[in-house]
Design a protein around this motif. Sequence first.
Motif, PDB file in Angstrom:
ATOM      1  N   MET A   1       0.846  -1.191   0.000  1.00 16.78           N
ATOM      2  CA  MET A   1       0.000   0.000   0.000  1.00 16.78           C
ATOM      3  C   MET A   1       0.892   1.257   0.000  1.00 16.78           C
ATOM      4  SD  MET A   1      -3.096   0.889   2.625  1.00 16.78           S
ATOM      5  CE  MET A   1      -2.170   1.936   3.722  1.00 16.78           C
ATOM      6  N   ALA A   2       0.515   2.227  -0.832  1.00 14.65           N
ATOM      7  CA  ALA A   2       1.328   3.447  -0.924  1.00 14.65           C
ATOM      8  C   ALA A   2       1.193   4.281   0.348  1.00 14.65           C
ATOM      9  CB  ALA A   2       0.893   4.271  -2.134  1.00 14.65           C
ATOM     10  N   VAL A   3       2.296   4.848   0.779  1.00 12.16           N
ATOM     11  CA  VAL A   3       2.295   5.704   1.962  1.00 12.16           C
ATOM     12  C   VAL A   3       2.974   7.031   1.645  1.00 12.16           C
ATOM     13  CG1 VAL A   3       2.348   3.779   3.608  1.00 12.16           C
ATOM     14  CG2 VAL A   3       4.491   4.768   2.793  1.00 12.16           C
ATOM     15  N   GLN A   4       2.694   8.030   2.451  1.00 12.44           N
ATOM     16  CA  GLN A   4       3.394   9.309   2.345  1.00 12.44           C
ATOM     17  C   GLN A   4       4.564   9.291   3.344  1.00 12.44           C
ATOM     18  OE1 GLN A   4       2.760  11.713   0.077  1.00 12.44           O
ATOM     19  NE2 GLN A   4       1.259  10.242  -0.705  1.00 12.44           N
ATOM     20  N   PRO A   5       5.777   9.620   2.911  1.00  9.17           N
ATOM     21  CA  PRO A   5       6.941   9.533   3.821  1.00  9.17           C
ATOM     22  C   PRO A   5       6.746  10.316   5.121  1.00  9.17           C
ATOM     23  CG  PRO A   5       7.651  10.001   1.586  1.00  9.17           C
ATOM     24  CD  PRO A   5       6.155  10.032   1.558  1.00  9.17           C
ATOM     25  N   ALA A   6       6.118  11.463   5.037  1.00  8.22           N
ATOM     26  CA  ALA A   6       6.010  12.318   6.230  1.00  8.22           C
ATOM     27  C   ALA A   6       5.105  11.718   7.297  1.00  8.22           C
ATOM     28  CB  ALA A   6       5.511  13.708   5.832  1.00  8.22           C
ATOM     29  N   THR A   7       4.331  10.670   6.950  1.00  7.58           N
ATOM     30  CA  THR A   7       3.456  10.053   7.950  1.00  7.58           C
ATOM     31  C   THR A   7       4.201   9.020   8.789  1.00  7.58           C
ATOM     32  OG1 THR A   7       2.741   8.295   6.452  1.00  7.58           O
ATOM     33  CG2 THR A   7       1.441  10.342   6.449  1.00  7.58           C
ATOM     34  N   LEU A   8       5.451   8.709   8.417  1.00 10.30           N
ATOM     35  CA  LEU A   8       6.224   7.693   9.142  1.00 10.30           C
ATOM     36  C   LEU A   8       7.361   8.353   9.927  1.00 10.30           C
ATOM     37  CD1 LEU A   8       6.434   5.023   6.313  1.00 10.30           C
ATOM     38  CD2 LEU A   8       4.990   4.956   8.345  1.00 10.30           C
ATOM     39  N   ASN A   9       7.747   7.725  11.031  1.00  9.48           N
ATOM     40  CA  ASN A   9       8.842   8.269  11.833  1.00  9.48           C
ATOM     41  C   ASN A   9      10.178   8.113  11.127  1.00  9.48           C
ATOM     42  OD1 ASN A   9       7.292   9.148  13.939  1.00  9.48           O
ATOM     43  ND2 ASN A   9       7.391   7.199  15.026  1.00  9.48           N
ATOM     44  N   ARG A  10      10.322   7.015  10.369  1.00  8.88           N
ATOM     45  CA  ARG A  10      11.571   6.817   9.632  1.00  8.88           C
ATOM     46  C   ARG A  10      11.303   7.066   8.151  1.00  8.88           C
ATOM     47  NH1 ARG A  10      13.889   1.653   9.488  1.00  8.88           N
ATOM     48  NH2 ARG A  10      15.838   2.669   9.007  1.00  8.88           N
ATOM     49  N   ARG A  11      12.221   7.804   7.526  1.00  6.28           N
ATOM     50  CA  ARG A  11      12.114   7.989   6.086  1.00  6.28           C
ATOM     51  C   ARG A  11      13.520   8.078   5.521  1.00  6.28           C
ATOM     52  NH1 ARG A  11       9.642  13.687   7.853  1.00  6.28           N
ATOM     53  NH2 ARG A  11       8.665  12.269   9.296  1.00  6.28           N
ATOM     54  N   SER A  12      13.630   7.887   4.228  1.00  2.00           N
ATOM     55  CA  SER A  12      14.953   7.889   3.619  1.00  2.00           C
ATOM     56  C   SER A  12      15.620   9.255   3.766  1.00  2.00           C
ATOM     57  CB  SER A  12      14.835   7.539   2.137  1.00  2.00           C
ATOM     58  OG  SER A  12      16.034   7.844   1.481  1.00  2.00           O
ATOM     59  N   PHE A  13      16.949   9.239   3.770  1.00  2.00           N
ATOM     60  CA  PHE A  13      17.717  10.494   3.817  1.00  2.00           C
ATOM     61  C   PHE A  13      17.504  11.313   2.542  1.00  2.00           C
ATOM     62  CE2 PHE A  13      20.079   7.029   5.914  1.00  2.00           C
ATOM     63  CZ  PHE A  13      19.876   7.420   7.221  1.00  2.00           C
ATOM     64  N   VAL A  14      17.033  10.660   1.455  1.00  2.00           N
ATOM     65  CA  VAL A  14      16.824  11.371   0.182  1.00  2.00           C
ATOM     66  C   VAL A  14      15.342  11.314  -0.213  1.00  2.00           C
ATOM     67  CG1 VAL A  14      19.175  11.182  -0.706  1.00  2.00           C
ATOM     68  CG2 VAL A  14      17.577   9.303  -1.102  1.00  2.00           C
ATOM     69  N   TYR A  15      14.447  11.287   0.780  1.00  2.00           N
ATOM     70  CA  TYR A  15      13.031  11.123   0.418  1.00  2.00           C
ATOM     71  C   TYR A  15      12.492  12.317  -0.360  1.00  2.00           C
ATOM     72  CZ  TYR A  15      10.949  14.153   4.022  1.00  2.00           C
ATOM     73  OH  TYR A  15      10.561  15.225   4.772  1.00  2.00           O
ATOM     74  N   ARG A  16      13.026  13.514  -0.113  1.00  2.00           N
ATOM     75  CA  ARG A  16      12.558  14.673  -0.870  1.00  2.00           C
ATOM     76  C   ARG A  16      12.953  14.563  -2.350  1.00  2.00           C
ATOM     77  NH1 ARG A  16      10.983  18.856   2.608  1.00  2.00           N
ATOM     78  NH2 ARG A  16      11.618  18.523   4.761  1.00  2.00           N
ATOM     79  N   GLU A  17      14.183  14.086  -2.588  1.00  2.00           N
ATOM     80  CA  GLU A  17      14.633  13.896  -3.961  1.00  2.00           C
ATOM     81  C   GLU A  17      13.789  12.819  -4.659  1.00  2.00           C
ATOM     82  OE1 GLU A  17      16.514  14.298  -1.338  1.00  2.00           O
ATOM     83  OE2 GLU A  17      18.344  15.423  -1.789  1.00  2.00           O
ATOM     84  N   LEU A  18      13.487  11.741  -3.918  1.00  2.00           N
ATOM     85  CA  LEU A  18      12.690  10.649  -4.485  1.00  2.00           C
ATOM     86  C   LEU A  18      11.263  11.120  -4.774  1.00  2.00           C
ATOM     87  CD1 LEU A  18      14.068   7.860  -2.148  1.00  2.00           C
ATOM     88  CD2 LEU A  18      14.294   7.882  -4.641  1.00  2.00           C
ATOM     89  N   ALA A  19      10.693  11.901  -3.858  1.00  2.00           N
ATOM     90  CA  ALA A  19       9.331  12.422  -4.069  1.00  2.00           C
ATOM     91  C   ALA A  19       9.292  13.302  -5.314  1.00  2.00           C
ATOM     92  CB  ALA A  19       8.868  13.189  -2.835  1.00  2.00           C
ATOM     93  N   ALA A  20      10.357  14.099  -5.518  1.00  2.00           N
ATOM     94  CA  ALA A  20      10.414  14.969  -6.688  1.00  2.00           C
ATOM     95  C   ALA A  20      10.509  14.170  -7.985  1.00  2.00           C
ATOM     96  CB  ALA A  20      11.606  15.925  -6.565  1.00  2.00           C
ATOM     97  N   LEU A  21      10.966  12.918  -7.894  1.00  2.00           N
ATOM     98  CA  LEU A  21      11.060  12.040  -9.072  1.00  2.00           C
ATOM     99  C   LEU A  21       9.772  11.228  -9.267  1.00  2.00           C
ATOM    100  CD1 LEU A  21      14.704  10.786  -8.417  1.00  2.00           C
ATOM    101  CD2 LEU A  21      13.985  12.155 -10.389  1.00  2.00           C
TER     102      LEU A  21
END
Lengths: 238, 97
Positions: A1-21
């Motif tokens: 199931m798709a999730v939004q990174p900001a809803t989780l306590n842990r997220r990738s160090f490059v999640y903003r770059e990945l979201a932009a892609l």
Amino acid sequence: MAVQPATLNRRSFVYRELAALGATFREVNGCAVAATLAAGRAAEIAAARDLGLADLSGLRRGGYKGWTALDWLRGQGVAIGENNMTLKQGDGSRVARLADSEAMILGDLAGGSALLDRVEAGWSITGALGAYPVPRPETNFWFAIAGRHSDTMLAKICGVDLRPHRFPDGAVAQTSVARMSAIIIRHDLGATLGYDMIADSAAASYMWTSLQDAMDEFGGRPVGLDAIVALAAETGPA
Amino acid sequence: MKILNCPLNGPRNISEFVWGGEVKEHPALDCTDEQWVDYAVLENNTAGVVREWWYHVPTAYWIIAERNTVTDEIIRTYPARELFKDRVEFPAPAVKP
């Protein structure tokens, strides 16, 4: 199931770059991992055969350091090879010996490591005197570089000869990459040439961008974790 | 680029290493301040073959290199534990009243 990174306590160090892609994230180990990017699974698998970059930072990893670390790990049933070599374990984890006093454990591409679960449960400061855990999920990013151009691309930013005939599957290079200390591990995905890169999480965005810059001339591009998993499941010629 | 052979990692660019000073004999724990300054700060600056500490940054690994300071030729590198086999114990100083 798709999730939004900001809803989780842990997220990738490059999640903003990945979201932009255009990433579609799913939860692995309580962390948002980019499963696919905008291009989609099929196009990303095809791209990664030539040159792809994926973020594995949400996957399980750890390690132990100290003068008794290797003996203690062996006592826990961990197989340890020579310095700067990786041994695959029964559960699919990989153990890279970084020195006479340190080993790093990388989990599988599904995000698990039965070995690390067991070893971590068995560790205590008094029971493993002189062997200390290294908290790599918080301190190190983990990228995968895949594809037939990956050794040529890495030669632009790394002085160690990583060509497949000189740097066998499982070999480890602890060296300077794009002017940053990093650990490179040859990890072929099925029949596709591949490398892991593990380095300081504080510079994850820098390295993510630097690698894309180095990949441009080969048509390389970021891909989701699903493309890496698909290549690893293949057994035939790439 | 100049190459230094790391005993753990093999031949590597010199830019991966940091120089750590001359290898010297540790003075006695009751040495004078002058002897301690000589050990900790001052270099002999020998012209010829010297033993030096070098640090491989990516692996946080200290090694010893024998280097000719006249020709800048690196003769040999080896792990520090070849020279330093035993742990040095520093007794806690007596608490002053």
